[in-house]
Design an enzyme around this catalytic site. Structure first.
Site, PDB file in Angstrom:
ATOM      1  N   HIS A 132       0.798  -1.230   0.000  1.00  0.00           N
ATOM      2  CA  HIS A 132       0.000   0.000   0.000  1.00  0.00           C
ATOM      3  C   HIS A 132       0.832   1.282   0.000  1.00  0.00           C
ATOM      4  O   HIS A 132       0.301   2.361  -0.112  1.00  0.00           O
ATOM      5  CB  HIS A 132      -0.922   0.034   1.213  1.00  0.00           C
TER       6      HIS A 132
HETATM    7  C1  UD1 Z   1      -1.986   5.088   6.066  1.00  0.00           C
HETATM    8  C2  UD1 Z   1      -0.708   5.566   6.754  1.00  0.00           C
HETATM    9  C3  UD1 Z   1       0.334   4.469   6.672  1.00  0.00           C
HETATM   10  C4  UD1 Z   1      -0.210   3.153   7.187  1.00  0.00           C
HETATM   11  C5  UD1 Z   1      -1.479   2.800   6.413  1.00  0.00           C
HETATM   12  C6  UD1 Z   1      -2.093   1.489   6.848  1.00  0.00           C
HETATM   13  C7  UD1 Z   1      -0.258   7.994   6.679  1.00  0.00           C
HETATM   14  C8  UD1 Z   1       0.592   9.035   6.054  1.00  0.00           C
HETATM   15  N1  UD1 Z   1      -0.152   6.767   6.127  1.00  0.00           N
HETATM   16  O1  UD1 Z   1      -1.699   4.971   4.687  1.00  0.00           O
HETATM   17  O2  UD1 Z   1       1.453   4.846   7.443  1.00  0.00           O
HETATM   18  O3  UD1 Z   1       0.755   2.122   7.022  1.00  0.00           O
HETATM   19  O4  UD1 Z   1      -2.415   3.867   6.590  1.00  0.00           O
HETATM   20  O5  UD1 Z   1      -3.203   1.148   6.075  1.00  0.00           O
HETATM   21  O6  UD1 Z   1      -0.978   8.287   7.596  1.00  0.00           O
HETATM   22  N2  UD1 Z   1      -9.047   4.523   1.867  1.00  0.00           N
HETATM   23  C9  UD1 Z   1     -10.286   3.936   1.745  1.00  0.00           C
HETATM   24  N3  UD1 Z   1     -10.864   3.470   2.879  1.00  0.00           N
HETATM   25  C10 UD1 Z   1     -10.292   3.566   4.092  1.00  0.00           C
HETATM   26  C11 UD1 Z   1      -9.018   4.184   4.189  1.00  0.00           C
HETATM   27  C12 UD1 Z   1      -8.408   4.643   3.069  1.00  0.00           C
HETATM   28  O7  UD1 Z   1     -10.848   3.814   0.680  1.00  0.00           O
HETATM   29  O8  UD1 Z   1     -10.880   3.118   5.075  1.00  0.00           O
HETATM   30  C13 UD1 Z   1      -8.410   5.027   0.646  1.00  0.00           C
HETATM   31  C14 UD1 Z   1      -8.714   6.472   0.443  1.00  0.00           C
HETATM   32  O9  UD1 Z   1      -9.058   6.676  -0.875  1.00  0.00           O
HETATM   33  C15 UD1 Z   1      -7.425   7.170   0.768  1.00  0.00           C
HETATM   34  C16 UD1 Z   1      -6.380   6.128   0.478  1.00  0.00           C
HETATM   35  O10 UD1 Z   1      -7.023   4.869   0.717  1.00  0.00           O
HETATM   36  O11 UD1 Z   1      -7.241   8.337   0.040  1.00  0.00           O
HETATM   37  C17 UD1 Z   1      -5.192   6.268   1.348  1.00  0.00           C
HETATM   38  O12 UD1 Z   1      -5.572   6.312   2.723  1.00  0.00           O
HETATM   39  P1  UD1 Z   1      -4.700   7.159   3.781  1.00  0.00           P
HETATM   40  O13 UD1 Z   1      -5.221   6.999   5.130  1.00  0.00           O
HETATM   41  O14 UD1 Z   1      -4.495   8.511   3.255  1.00  0.00           O
HETATM   42  O15 UD1 Z   1      -3.285   6.499   3.705  1.00  0.00           O
HETATM   43  P2  UD1 Z   1      -2.876   4.983   3.623  1.00  0.00           P
HETATM   44  O16 UD1 Z   1      -2.306   4.771   2.281  1.00  0.00           O
HETATM   45  O17 UD1 Z   1      -3.966   4.069   4.086  1.00  0.00           O
END
Ligand code: UD1
Length: 374
Positions: free
Chosen positions: A205
């Site tokens: 991810h």
């Molecule tokens: C985040 C953390 C990372 C951690 C990871 C675990 C930061 C900078 N990064 O990354 O350190 O290892 O979580 O998963 O905080 N999304 C969904 N549903 C959800 C959550 C996310 O669809 O429940 C999608 C969204 O479109 C979002 C993207 O995933 O924009 C990324 O989510 P985000 O929380 O920004 O960062 P992660 O890549 O999950």
């Protein structure tokens, strides 16, 4: 004494669970839980609260997705009034996600003490958002709970006073040891129609891997090749699912590569503990595989968890198809090494933290916000 924990993402929930359990056993403690909503899907959040037997959060900030700035700013703005009304003695923050740094900053600006659980990890790679979150959070924290000796040494090396640093062990391993009997009882191999435990588990991810078309395509092509020898089970993070769609990267078939929805904690643990290899870019899985003695290939140029390479089962590999396939084949052919023992990865880190926090807070609880730290 009042402690307020702020969590927001999937890996935070595993770190909160043992702390919540340890604090629940103390009648003089009120523990407030704030969920920022950085992760919000059923499979990324609610399923974990249920699986880990965490009580409903007291507050939900519903910040959702957004740029780093938007996400961090939303946590700052929405947490401030809660801190104002709750007036906790200490705010507890976990790991290295955007919610962590935002909560540490909101609390520190209000002169509320901050305790960082999983302090001191360093990849020395400032292109990683998590590394920036770690550096800032540790600077703002009054109590720094380090999971490993290298982490405690990093903090000392950065000039953080020794009386703020506590080497307590790894709370992720607390969750793992707590849930392992249940994970073993679940027959996941049968659920996936696998007759033996000869399969590979994959998670991916990190922006550096999944937002880069070349890297993502290299890794998927490698997984296809590996899946001609063994089943490859790949629970796909929402970010990765979206990027695979946008970049139109589809497995070509021919092997047994299965793209699954994200899994719950117990099911994931069960799958990993019976697998023959894990390929990942997650921080937590590097630690979990080391504890379980499962070989792990981490698709990253560096790690903030060097003990998993120097003592554990982890090896770093670049996002290059041939290197990943070759490393996987060689690892699978090798006899598995003995399970390493890492200092204080013993399932009792949260108890040590709870004891220390209570001792610390008992010296000032009820006397208002602090002027000087420790
Ligand atoms: C985040 C953390 C990372 C951690 C990871 C675990 C930061 C900078 N990064 O990354 O350190 O290892 O979580 O998963 O905080 N999304 C969904 N549903 C959800 C959550 C996310 O669809 O429940 C999608 C969204 O479109 C979002 C993207 O995933 O924009 C990324 O989510 P985000 O929380 O920004 O960062 P992660 O890549 O999950």
């Amino acid at each position: 004494m009042k402690f307020l924990s702020v969590v927001g993402t999937r890996p935070n929930f595993m770190k909160l669970a043992p702390i919540a359990r340890a604090l629940a056993g103390r009648p003089d403690v009120r523990h407030v839980i704030v969920h920022t909503g950085q992760h919000y899907d059923l499979t990324m959040s609610d399923a974990f609260f249920e699986d880990l037997e965490l009580s409903e959060p007291d507050y939900h900030l519903a910040v959702g997705s957004g740029s780093h700035a938007a996400q961090t700013a939303a946590v700052l703005a929405r947490l401030e009034p809660i801190l104002e009304s709750e007036q906790p003695d200490v705010v507890l923050v976990y790991g290295d996600v955007n919610s962590t740094v935002a909560a540490a900053l909101a609390a520190a600006k209000m002169n509320i003490r901050v305790a960082h659980i999983e302090a001191g990890l360093r990849s020395r790679d400032r292109t990683m958002p998590e590394e920036l979150n770690r550096l800032v959070t540790d600077q703002l924290s009054d109590l720094l709970y380090a999971p490993s000796l290298d982490a405690a040494n990093n903090l000392r090396g950065e000039g953080i006073p020794a009386n703020r640093i506590r080497f307590v062990g790894n709370v992720m391993i607390d969750s793992l040891t707590q849930m392992l009997p249940r994970a073993h009882a679940e027959d996941v191999t049968a659920r996936y129609g696998l007759t033996n435990a000869e399969y590979v588990v994959v998670t991916l991810h990190r922006p550096a891997n999944v937002d880069d078309a070349t890297n993502l395509s290299e890794v998927v092509r490698a997984l296809e090749k590996i899946s001609r020898d063994r089943a490859v089970l790949f629970p796909v993070h929402p970010r990765t699912r979206r990027r695979l769609g946008e970049l139109e990267i589809k497995p070509n078939g021919g092997g047994d590569l299965r793209l699954l929805d994200p899994l719950g904690y117990t099911e994931m643990l069960s799958l990993v503990s019976k697998s023959s290899l894990v390929i990942t870019d997650s921080g937590g899985l590097q630690e979990e595989t080391t504890y379980l003695g499962i070989p792990c290939l981490t698709v990253r140029p560096n790690t903030e968890r060097p003990v998993t390479c120097s003592r554990g089962t982890n090896r770093l590999v670049p996002a290059e198809q041939d290197v990943i396939v070759d490393s996987a084949r060689r690892t699978l052919a090798r006899k598995r090494a003995a399970r390493p023992a890492i200092e204080l990865w013993d399932g009792h880190a949260a108890e040590r933290i709870a004891r220390d926090l209570c001792e610390y807070a008992s010296t000032f609880s009820g006397s208002g916000t602090h002027q000087a730290t420790v």
